[in-house]
Motif scaffolding. Structure first.
Motif, short mmCIF file in Angstrom:
data_model
loop_
_atom_site.label_atom_id
_atom_site.label_comp_id
_atom_site.label_asym_id
_atom_site.label_seq_id
_atom_site.Cartn_x
_atom_site.Cartn_y
_atom_site.Cartn_z
N MET B 69 0.83 -1.20 0.00
CA MET B 69 0.00 0.00 0.00
C MET B 69 0.87 1.26 0.00
O MET B 69 0.52 2.25 -0.63
CB MET B 69 -0.94 0.02 1.21
CG MET B 69 -2.09 -0.99 1.18
SD MET B 69 -2.97 -1.13 -0.37
CE MET B 69 -3.56 0.52 -0.60
N LEU B 73 -0.03 3.55 -3.04
CA LEU B 73 -0.67 4.84 -2.77
C LEU B 73 0.19 6.00 -3.25
O LEU B 73 -0.33 7.02 -3.69
CB LEU B 73 -0.97 4.99 -1.27
CG LEU B 73 -2.12 4.13 -0.74
CD1 LEU B 73 -2.27 4.30 0.76
CD2 LEU B 73 -3.43 4.47 -1.44
N ILE B 99 -4.80 11.38 -0.03
CA ILE B 99 -4.07 10.11 -0.04
C ILE B 99 -2.82 10.17 0.84
O ILE B 99 -2.48 9.21 1.54
CB ILE B 99 -3.69 9.73 -1.49
CG1 ILE B 99 -4.94 9.32 -2.27
CG2 ILE B 99 -2.67 8.59 -1.51
CD1 ILE B 99 -4.71 9.17 -3.77
N THR B 102 -2.49 8.70 4.57
CA THR B 102 -2.66 7.24 4.64
C THR B 102 -1.42 6.54 4.08
O THR B 102 -0.95 5.54 4.65
CB THR B 102 -3.92 6.81 3.86
OG1 THR B 102 -5.04 7.51 4.41
CG2 THR B 102 -4.16 5.32 3.98
N PHE B 106 1.06 3.94 6.15
CA PHE B 106 1.42 2.59 5.74
C PHE B 106 2.94 2.45 5.57
O PHE B 106 3.50 1.38 5.83
CB PHE B 106 0.69 2.20 4.45
CG PHE B 106 -0.71 1.71 4.69
CD1 PHE B 106 -0.95 0.65 5.57
CD2 PHE B 106 -1.79 2.29 4.08
CE1 PHE B 106 -2.23 0.19 5.81
CE2 PHE B 106 -3.08 1.84 4.31
CZ PHE B 106 -3.30 0.79 5.18
N TRP B 216 -6.39 -2.53 1.20
CA TRP B 216 -6.75 -1.74 0.04
C TRP B 216 -8.13 -1.10 0.24
O TRP B 216 -8.33 0.09 0.02
CB TRP B 216 -6.73 -2.63 -1.20
CG TRP B 216 -6.69 -1.92 -2.51
CD1 TRP B 216 -6.55 -0.57 -2.70
CD2 TRP B 216 -6.80 -2.51 -3.79
NE1 TRP B 216 -6.57 -0.30 -4.05
CE2 TRP B 216 -6.72 -1.46 -4.74
CE3 TRP B 216 -6.96 -3.82 -4.26
CZ2 TRP B 216 -6.80 -1.69 -6.11
CZ3 TRP B 216 -7.04 -4.04 -5.62
CH2 TRP B 216 -6.95 -2.98 -6.54
N SER B 219 -7.97 1.57 2.79
CA SER B 219 -7.39 2.80 2.24
C SER B 219 -8.42 3.60 1.47
O SER B 219 -8.53 4.82 1.64
CB SER B 219 -6.21 2.47 1.31
OG SER B 219 -5.24 1.75 2.00
N ILE B 223 -9.56 7.23 2.77
CA ILE B 223 -9.17 8.33 1.87
C ILE B 223 -10.42 9.08 1.39
O ILE B 223 -10.43 10.31 1.33
CB ILE B 223 -8.33 7.80 0.70
CG1 ILE B 223 -6.93 7.43 1.19
CG2 ILE B 223 -8.25 8.82 -0.43
CD1 ILE B 223 -6.12 6.62 0.21
#
Lengths: 53, 253
Positions: B69, B73, B99, B102, B106, B216, B219, B223
Motif C-alpha cells: 500500500m 498509494l 491520499i 494514509t 502505511f 486496500w 485505504s 481516503i
C-alpha cells in the motif's frame, strides 16, 4: 487450527513480542487514523453551523 | 480570478464528489472489516508455522500489505498530482491531498513491522541496505509532500508545489520495488511474482492476499472520508466568493 491452547497462541513459538507488537501497532494506526478523520470531519461540519453529518 | 480558472472541474466536481464519497465510504469500510477479519483468522489461526522462520513469519500478514500500500498509494497520489497539473483540476489535487497521510501511515507501518521482523530473523532492527533505505526515503517523501502543502498559504500554489514534489519522488517507487534484485540486500526477494511459482504455502499466500485486499479497501474508505474533510475545509477557506459552499452542504445532507 494451528494451536492447542491460548497460551501457545499468544507465545507464537517464542516470537510473541515481535508478532503482537507488529499486529498491535498496525491496529492502533488504522483505528487511530479513522478516529482522526472522524474528528476532522466533525470539526469542519461544526464550523459552518450547517446540518451536514 | 482569470476566466481560464473557471472550468467545469472547479465548480461542479467537488459537489458531485462529496456525496459520492459519503455513499461509498461505508461499503468500503464494511469490505475492509470483513476481509481483514478473514485474513487475520486464516493468517493467525489456520496458516501453518514456517519451517525456517517459525511463527515470526506471521508478521508478513501486516508487513507486506502495508509495504504494498505504501508504494501503490504513492503512485496513485502522483497520478492525481499529474492530472491536477495537466488539467488544472482541483478535485485531483484534493485526491492527492487526501491520499498522502494514509500513504505515510502505511510506510511507517511497513518500516516498523519490518524492523520487528528483522530483529528475530536477521538479528538486527535496521540495516542501511537498499530496500530499507529506499522505503525510509518514501516516508520522507510523503512527509515532504504534506509539509510543503501546509507551509504554503495560497491553496493553488500549495497544490502545484506538492504535486511537482510528489511527481519527482515517484522515481523512488521502482527503486524500492527492484532494490532486492539490483543490490545485495538482507531483505528477501518478492513473496509473490507474476513469473514464478509462489514460494509460500497456499494458506499463507491466501491470508496475505486477503489482508492486502483488506488494506486496500481500508485505504479507499479512509481516503474518501478524508476527501470529504478536504473538500469542506477548502470550500470554507475559499467561501469568501460564496459559490461553492452551499451546494456542497446541500449535497452532503
Amino acid at each position: 487450527m494451528q494451536w492447542n491452547s491460548l497460551s501457545e497462541f499468544l507465545a507464537m513459538g517464542g516470537y510473541g513480542f515481535y508478532v503482537w507488537v507488529s499486529f498491535g501497532a498496525t491496529a492502533l494506526c488504522l483505528i487511530g487514523e479513522v478516529v482522526l478523520v472522524r474528528r476532522r470531519h466533525a470539526a469542519v461540519a461544526d464550523g459552518d453551523g450547517g446540518g451536514v453529518s | 480570478m482569470s476566466v481560464t480558472d473557471i472550468n467545469w472541474f472547479k465548480y461542479s466536481s467537488p459537489q458531485a464528489l462529496y456525496p459520492l464519497a459519503g455513499k461509498l465510504t461505508p461499503w468500503f469500510s464494511a469490505l475492509a472489516v470483513i476481509l481483514m477479519g478473514a485474513g487475520l483468522y486464516i493468517g493467525l489461526l489456520l496458516a501453518p508455522t514456517d519451517f525456517q522462520q517459525g511463527d515470526s513469519y506471521r508478521i508478513i500478514f501486516v508487513h507486506v500489505p502495508a509495504a504494498w500500500m505504501s508504494m501503490f498509494l504513492y503512485v496513485v497520489m502522483a497520478l492525481w498530482a499529474a492530472i491536477g497539473l495537466g488539467l488544472k483540476a482541483r478535485p485531483s489535487y484534493m485526491m492527492a491531498q487526501a491520499i498522502a497521510p494514509t500513504g505515510a501511515m502505511f510506510t511507517f507501518l511497513a518500516l516498523l513491522t519490518g524492523s520487528l521482523w528483522g530483529k528475530p530473523t536477521w538479528g538486527t532492527w535496521w540495516v542501511w541496505d537498499a530496500r530499507l533505505t529506499s522505503e525510509l526515503i518514501l516516508f520522507f517523501l510523503y512527509l515532504g509532500v504534506m509539509l510543503l502543502r501546509t507551509s504554503i498559504d495560497d491553496a493553488r500554489r500549495a497544490d502545484r508545489a506538492s504535486a511537482v514534489f510528489a511527481l519527482v519522488g515517484v522515481v523512488n517507487v521502482p527503486i524500492i520495488y527492484f532494490s532486492v534484485q539490483w543490490w545485495n540486500t538482507l531483505h528477501q526477494g518478492a513473496s509473490v511474482s507474476a513469473t514464478a511459482a509462489p514460494k509460500m504455502a497456499a494458506m499463507m499466500l491466501l491470508a496475505m492476499l486477503i489482508m492486502s485486499l483488506g488494506f486496500w479497501m481500508y485505504s479507499i474508505a479512509v481516503i474518501l472520508a478524508r476527501l470529504r474533510c478536504v473538500i469542506r475545509e477548502r470550500e470554507e477557506r475559499s467561501s469568501v466568493a460564496g459559490q461553492v459552499e452551499r451546494p456542497v452542504a446541500v449535497g452532503g445532507v
